[in-house]
Design a protein around this motif. Structure first.
Motif, PDB file in Angstrom:
ATOM      1  N   GLU A 192     -12.164  55.623   4.665  1.00 39.70           N
ATOM      2  CA  GLU A 192     -13.618  55.458   4.824  1.00 39.70           C
ATOM      3  C   GLU A 192     -13.989  53.975   4.769  1.00 39.70           C
ATOM      4  O   GLU A 192     -13.630  53.272   3.834  1.00 39.70           O
ATOM      5  CB  GLU A 192     -14.351  56.237   3.733  1.00 39.70           C
ATOM      6  N   THR A 193     -14.693  53.536   5.797  1.00 42.70           N
ATOM      7  CA  THR A 193     -15.066  52.119   5.900  1.00 42.70           C
ATOM      8  C   THR A 193     -16.568  52.008   6.106  1.00 42.70           C
ATOM      9  O   THR A 193     -17.117  52.591   7.047  1.00 42.70           O
ATOM     10  CB  THR A 193     -14.349  51.441   7.078  1.00 42.70           C
ATOM     11  N   ALA A 194     -17.228  51.263   5.227  1.00 45.28           N
ATOM     12  CA  ALA A 194     -18.670  51.049   5.374  1.00 45.28           C
ATOM     13  C   ALA A 194     -18.931  50.030   6.473  1.00 45.28           C
ATOM     14  O   ALA A 194     -18.094  49.161   6.762  1.00 45.28           O
ATOM     15  CB  ALA A 194     -19.274  50.564   4.059  1.00 45.28           C
ATOM     16  N   GLY A 195     -20.093  50.134   7.093  1.00 45.09           N
ATOM     17  CA  GLY A 195     -20.472  49.167   8.108  1.00 45.09           C
ATOM     18  C   GLY A 195     -20.839  47.830   7.475  1.00 45.09           C
ATOM     19  O   GLY A 195     -21.047  47.731   6.266  1.00 45.09           O
ATOM     20  N   VAL A 196     -20.900  46.803   8.288  1.00 49.02           N
ATOM     21  CA  VAL A 196     -21.306  45.483   7.799  1.00 49.02           C
ATOM     22  C   VAL A 196     -22.445  44.960   8.665  1.00 49.02           C
ATOM     23  O   VAL A 196     -22.598  45.339   9.831  1.00 49.02           O
ATOM     24  CB  VAL A 196     -20.139  44.471   7.807  1.00 49.02           C
ATOM     25  N   ASN A 197     -23.263  44.101   8.079  1.00 53.11           N
ATOM     26  CA  ASN A 197     -24.361  43.480   8.807  1.00 53.11           C
ATOM     27  C   ASN A 197     -23.845  42.340   9.672  1.00 53.11           C
ATOM     28  O   ASN A 197     -22.831  41.710   9.354  1.00 53.11           O
ATOM     29  CB  ASN A 197     -25.402  42.923   7.832  1.00 53.11           C
ATOM     30  N   VAL A 198     -24.561  42.069  10.732  1.00 49.45           N
ATOM     31  CA  VAL A 198     -24.250  40.887  11.520  1.00 49.45           C
ATOM     32  C   VAL A 198     -24.477  39.663  10.643  1.00 49.45           C
ATOM     33  O   VAL A 198     -25.339  39.663   9.754  1.00 49.45           O
ATOM     34  CB  VAL A 198     -25.131  40.822  12.790  1.00 49.45           C
ATOM     35  N   ALA A 199     -23.688  38.623  10.843  1.00 51.04           N
ATOM     36  CA  ALA A 199     -23.821  37.399  10.056  1.00 51.04           C
ATOM     37  C   ALA A 199     -23.708  36.203  10.984  1.00 51.04           C
ATOM     38  O   ALA A 199     -23.060  36.258  12.031  1.00 51.04           O
ATOM     39  CB  ALA A 199     -22.751  37.338   8.969  1.00 51.04           C
ATOM     40  N   GLY A 200     -24.365  35.111  10.597  1.00 49.21           N
ATOM     41  CA  GLY A 200     -24.294  33.906  11.410  1.00 49.21           C
ATOM     42  C   GLY A 200     -25.343  32.900  11.002  1.00 49.21           C
ATOM     43  O   GLY A 200     -26.007  33.044   9.969  1.00 49.21           O
ATOM     44  N   THR A 201     -25.498  31.889  11.825  1.00 51.68           N
ATOM     45  CA  THR A 201     -26.476  30.835  11.550  1.00 51.68           C
ATOM     46  C   THR A 201     -27.413  30.670  12.739  1.00 51.68           C
ATOM     47  O   THR A 201     -27.038  30.905  13.887  1.00 51.68           O
ATOM     48  CB  THR A 201     -25.786  29.491  11.274  1.00 51.68           C
ATOM     49  N   ILE A 202     -28.644  30.276  12.435  1.00 46.06           N
ATOM     50  CA  ILE A 202     -29.611  29.895  13.458  1.00 46.06           C
ATOM     51  C   ILE A 202     -30.002  28.456  13.160  1.00 46.06           C
ATOM     52  O   ILE A 202     -30.501  28.153  12.075  1.00 46.06           O
ATOM     53  CB  ILE A 202     -30.854  30.809  13.439  1.00 46.06           C
ATOM     54  N   ASN A 203     -29.716  27.600  14.114  1.00 50.56           N
ATOM     55  CA  ASN A 203     -29.956  26.159  13.943  1.00 50.56           C
ATOM     56  C   ASN A 203     -29.171  25.594  12.766  1.00 50.56           C
ATOM     57  O   ASN A 203     -29.648  24.708  12.057  1.00 50.56           O
ATOM     58  CB  ASN A 203     -31.439  25.850  13.778  1.00 50.56           C
ATOM     59  N   GLY A 204     -27.970  26.138  12.555  1.00 52.70           N
ATOM     60  CA  GLY A 204     -27.100  25.628  11.515  1.00 52.70           C
ATOM     61  C   GLY A 204     -27.407  26.121  10.122  1.00 52.70           C
ATOM     62  O   GLY A 204     -26.681  25.806   9.176  1.00 52.70           O
ATOM     63  N   VAL A 205     -28.459  26.924   9.970  1.00 51.77           N
ATOM     64  CA  VAL A 205     -28.843  27.446   8.654  1.00 51.77           C
ATOM     65  C   VAL A 205     -28.470  28.923   8.582  1.00 51.77           C
ATOM     66  O   VAL A 205     -28.746  29.689   9.516  1.00 51.77           O
ATOM     67  CB  VAL A 205     -30.350  27.272   8.417  1.00 51.77           C
ATOM     68  N   THR A 206     -27.839  29.320   7.493  1.00 54.52           N
ATOM     69  CA  THR A 206     -27.418  30.712   7.335  1.00 54.52           C
ATOM     70  C   THR A 206     -28.611  31.654   7.467  1.00 54.52           C
ATOM     71  O   THR A 206     -29.624  31.499   6.770  1.00 54.52           O
ATOM     72  CB  THR A 206     -26.741  30.927   5.973  1.00 54.52           C
ATOM     73  N   ALA A 207     -28.489  32.622   8.370  1.00 63.49           N
ATOM     74  CA  ALA A 207     -29.560  33.587   8.617  1.00 63.49           C
ATOM     75  C   ALA A 207     -29.296  34.854   7.818  1.00 63.49           C
ATOM     76  O   ALA A 207     -28.172  35.110   7.370  1.00 63.49           O
ATOM     77  CB  ALA A 207     -29.648  33.897  10.099  1.00 63.49           C
ATOM     78  N   THR A 208     -30.327  35.661   7.654  1.00 62.48           N
ATOM     79  CA  THR A 208     -30.208  36.932   6.932  1.00 62.48           C
ATOM     80  C   THR A 208     -29.891  38.046   7.920  1.00 62.48           C
ATOM     81  O   THR A 208     -30.637  38.271   8.880  1.00 62.48           O
ATOM     82  CB  THR A 208     -31.515  37.261   6.187  1.00 62.48           C
ATOM     83  N   GLY A 209     -28.786  38.751   7.681  1.00 67.79           N
ATOM     84  CA  GLY A 209     -28.382  39.834   8.568  1.00 67.79           C
ATOM     85  C   GLY A 209     -28.801  41.182   8.032  1.00 67.79           C
ATOM     86  O   GLY A 209     -28.706  41.447   6.827  1.00 67.79           O
ATOM     87  N   SER A 210     -29.283  42.040   8.920  1.00 67.68           N
ATOM     88  CA  SER A 210     -29.620  43.420   8.574  1.00 67.68           C
ATOM     89  C   SER A 210     -29.301  44.273   9.782  1.00 67.68           C
ATOM     90  O   SER A 210     -29.982  44.194  10.805  1.00 67.68           O
ATOM     91  CB  SER A 210     -31.097  43.548   8.203  1.00 67.68           C
ATOM     92  N   GLY A 211     -28.237  45.062   9.667  1.00 63.71           N
ATOM     93  CA  GLY A 211     -27.811  45.811  10.848  1.00 63.71           C
ATOM     94  C   GLY A 211     -27.393  44.840  11.942  1.00 63.71           C
ATOM     95  O   GLY A 211     -26.542  43.971  11.731  1.00 63.71           O
ATOM     96  N   GLN A 212     -28.043  44.942  13.104  1.00 65.75           N
ATOM     97  CA  GLN A 212     -27.718  44.061  14.225  1.00 65.75           C
ATOM     98  C   GLN A 212     -28.688  42.889  14.362  1.00 65.75           C
ATOM     99  O   GLN A 212     -28.603  42.136  15.324  1.00 65.75           O
ATOM    100  CB  GLN A 212     -27.716  44.864  15.529  1.00 65.75           C
ATOM    101  N   THR A 213     -29.629  42.741  13.401  1.00 65.63           N
ATOM    102  CA  THR A 213     -30.623  41.677  13.521  1.00 65.63           C
ATOM    103  C   THR A 213     -30.342  40.528  12.557  1.00 65.63           C
ATOM    104  O   THR A 213     -29.896  40.725  11.430  1.00 65.63           O
ATOM    105  CB  THR A 213     -32.045  42.195  13.264  1.00 65.63           C
TER     106      THR A 213
END
Length: 657
Positions: free
Chosen positions: A523-544
């Motif tokens: 069993e594997t839980a899903g993960v949120n998308v992760a990344g940066t916008i303009n070099g600043v860490t953004a908050t991931g929720s699902g695919q947003t």
């Protein structure tokens, strides 16, 4: 003592006091005049505030990005179908031939003497699927439904009512054909994949004979029992679009042409009609026209409140008022100043045919607006709405906040969103036995439920369909909007949540079928998308992803693709958002309210002055009246003395001579 002023002296004391007090009350009239002027100004600022609020409301229609991507759909023969389109549709035309309409599966029973005739009790089990080549293939998106028929509801009418109350995806009715009463059971959904298979657990212990509840059995697969008779076969809608044959389960077709919904009404076999898809410029033109009118209405209010009529030499209530001048200047500057664009090729309202006239009103050049809307190099949405344009087709701009800064924002994705899943580690058993391996306990996306599978022998594919239909049909899951997809590979089953992100989980917590169907699942839980916008860490929720710091308010949806650099998002506020912010600051700030507060303070001060003046006037009137009353008494006394002396003198000897 005199009972009424003036009796003793003959003076009109009341009249004299009244005239004297009229002179004393002149300051009171001045206060009334000042208060009336303040009240007039208060009403004027209220009208101005209301006009600004109305103008701000009109901006909402222009601020919606969807308005500029709307597609208008029309069909040459509108008796064939109702059509509509979303912004996902492309412009153009399509030829359409509607060959058949989708039909619901309908079955009828044998004749019964009356609607009160007893049929039987037990349990009806309804399944939905496709009959083909003597086999019945379960529809994995439709859960099997079990309906208990109690002895008290075992009549024809009782069974009809119980089926309808169960809301099990079918409807039941009774039809009298002149020879008797027949129960008609119909699938609520059309299409080949929604054909009915009805089995029973009959209280008379025989589940297939033509007695008791088993009179309602229907299984048209090879070797099945059909005690009900088919009256209407389940069928798909068939049509030809641009020479391509299409078959759909429903007459409401949403996935044949991207972004287009066809609601089929009748057929036109052997001929075609034309579906036209064009940019919905009429709604844009209407919104822009309403904006121009709303501004002109606001401008008229401002002018009426502040104009000076040179001919009559009369000023208006707010003529020369600095607050009104400030509002007028801010609005005109906001409309005249060019935008920082998101890449739509337009930065001034005048480029879209909206310009100021000599009298301060706006005028719309409809021909110029139409030309801009038909120019593929111009994107009018960026002129009015707050728009983000992405360079990656798998990244979509969702929204921004009113204080999000204009600019180009780089995007880097370090982790793609995934779905929660449970993967079996052994080939599944293909035979389900009641009470042996027919139950599964699951927790999906945080919601728990137990499901029971139908006994029988399956293929891996058909068993996956059975499990999927049972899970998706469980009320705890369906009421929460939770769905799963079952897949199989080399006989190994996988349950995948349809949700993305860390809240997406699939856990098989128990049930007598867990071990035989899934072994020890991984069993594997899903993960949120992760990344940066303009070099600043953004908050991931699902695919947003939601930006922070300098990119605060930007929301992007990452629909797929790879990790790493994903290009840039060019964002800018349009005139609707710009003006909304300007007007919002006027309404929520102190520009107008400070003036209203000042006027109310002046009115309150005038009230205090009036109160003090009235008290002074009351005291003055008392003093003056007292003085005249004393004078009246004195004159009365002197008159009495005079009269007495005259009487005495008239009696003196020789007075007559």
């Amino acid at each position: 003592m005199l009972s009424s002023p003036g009796i003793g002296s003959g003076l009109d004391i009341n009249g004299i006091v009244k005239q004297l007090m009229a002179v004393e009350q002149r300051p009171l009239a001045s206060l009334d005049s000042k208060e009336a002027k303040q009240q007039t100004q208060l009403t004027a600022f209220g009208s101005l505030k209301g006009a600004l609020s109305s103008f701000q409301s009109s901006l909402a229609a222009l601020a919606n990005p969807a308005k500029y991507t709307a597609i208008a759909a029309s069909i040459a023969d509108n008796t064939l179908a109702n059509v509509s389109a979303t912004s996902a549709a492309g412009t153009g035309s399509h030829s359409i031939e509607i060959q058949t309409l989708a039909q619901s599966h309908k079955l009828k029973s044998s004749n019964f003497a009356t609607t009160g005739t007893t049929v039987g009790s037990g349990t009806l089990t309804l399944q939905f699927g496709t009959y083909s080549g003597g086999t019945f293939t379960l529809n994995p998106d439709k859960a099997a439904q079990s309906i208990t028929i109690s002895p008290s509801n075992a009549s024809l009418a009782g069974i009809r009512d119980t089926i309808n109350l169960a809301n099990a995806g079918v409807s039941a009715s009774i039809v009298n054909d002149g020879t008797g009463n027949r129960l008609v059971i119909a699938s609520k959904d059309t299409g080949l994949s929604n054909a009915l298979k009805i089995t029973t657990t009959d209280d008379d212990a025989n589940n297939t004979d033509n007695a008791g509840l088993s009179q309602l059995v229907y299984d048209a697969s090879t070797g099945g029992t059909t005690n009900l008779t088919q009256t209407v076969a389940a069928s798909n809608a068939t049509l030809v679009i641009d020479g391509i044959s299409i078959s759909k389960a429903s007459n409401k077709i949403t996935d044949a042409i991207e972004g287009v919904t066809l609601d089929l009404l009748k057929t036109n076999p052997g001929s075609t009609t034309t579906l036209n898809l064009s940019r919905d410029t009429a709604s844009i033109q209407g919104a822009v026209t309403s904006f121009v009118k709303a501004y002109n209405d606001l401008n008229k209010t401002i002018v009426d409140l502040s104009k000076y009529d040179a001919a009559t030499k009369r000023a208006s209530t707010l003529t020369g008022d600095s607050t009104v001048r400030s509002i007028q200047t801010q609005l005109r500057n906001a409309i005249s100043d060019p935008l920082t664009t998101a890449g739509g090729g337009l930065s001034l309202l005048s480029e879209a045919g909206i310009s100021f006239q000599a009298d301060g009103t706006l005028k719309l050049d409809s021909a110029k607006l139409s030309k801009v809307m038909s120019d593929p190099t111009k994107d009018i949405s960026t002129l009015f709405a707050s728009i983000g344009k992405t360079s990656d087709s798998l990244v979509s701009f969702v929204s921004a906040q009113s204080d999000t800064a204009n600019g180009s924002y780089s995007l880097n994705v370090s982790q793609m969103a995934t779905q929660g899943k449970a993967v079996g580690n052994a080939a599944t058993a293909l035979t389900i036995n009641t009470g042996v391996n027919d139950t599964l306990n699951l927790t999906i996306d945080g919601v728990s439920a137990n499901v029971t599978l139908a006994a029988g022998t399956y293929t891996a594919v058909s068993l996956a369909a059975e499990i999927q239909s049972r899970i998706n049909g469980a009320s705890a899951f369906s009421s929460a909007g939770i769905k799963v997809t079952l897949s199989e590979s080399a006989g190994v089953l996988t349950i995948t949540s349809n949700q993305y992100g860390s809240a997406s989980t699939v856990s098989i917590t128990g049930g007598n079928g867990k071990s035989g169907l899934f072994g020890t699942p991984v069993e594997t839980a899903g993960v949120n998308v992760a990344g940066t916008i303009n070099g600043v860490t953004a908050t991931g929720s699902g695919q947003t992803l939601t930006g922070a710091a300098g990119s605060s308010g930007i929301v992007l949806k990452i629909n797929g693709g790879a990790t790493g650099d994903r290009g840039a998002v060019n964002f800018a506020h349009g005139f609707a958002a710009k003006l909304d912010k300007v007007v919002g600051e006027m309404l929520k700030g102190r520009l107008i309210d400070s003036r209203i507060d000042g006027i109310n303070s002046s009115i309150k001060d005038i009230g205090s002055q009036r109160g003090a003046l009235l008290q002074r006037l009351e005291n003055v009137e008392k003093r003056v009246r007292a003085q005249f009353t004393a004078l009246d008494a004195t004159i009365a006394s002197m008159t009495q003395t005079s009269n007495f002396l005259q009487q005495q003198l008239s009696r003196l000897p020789g007075t007559g001579k």
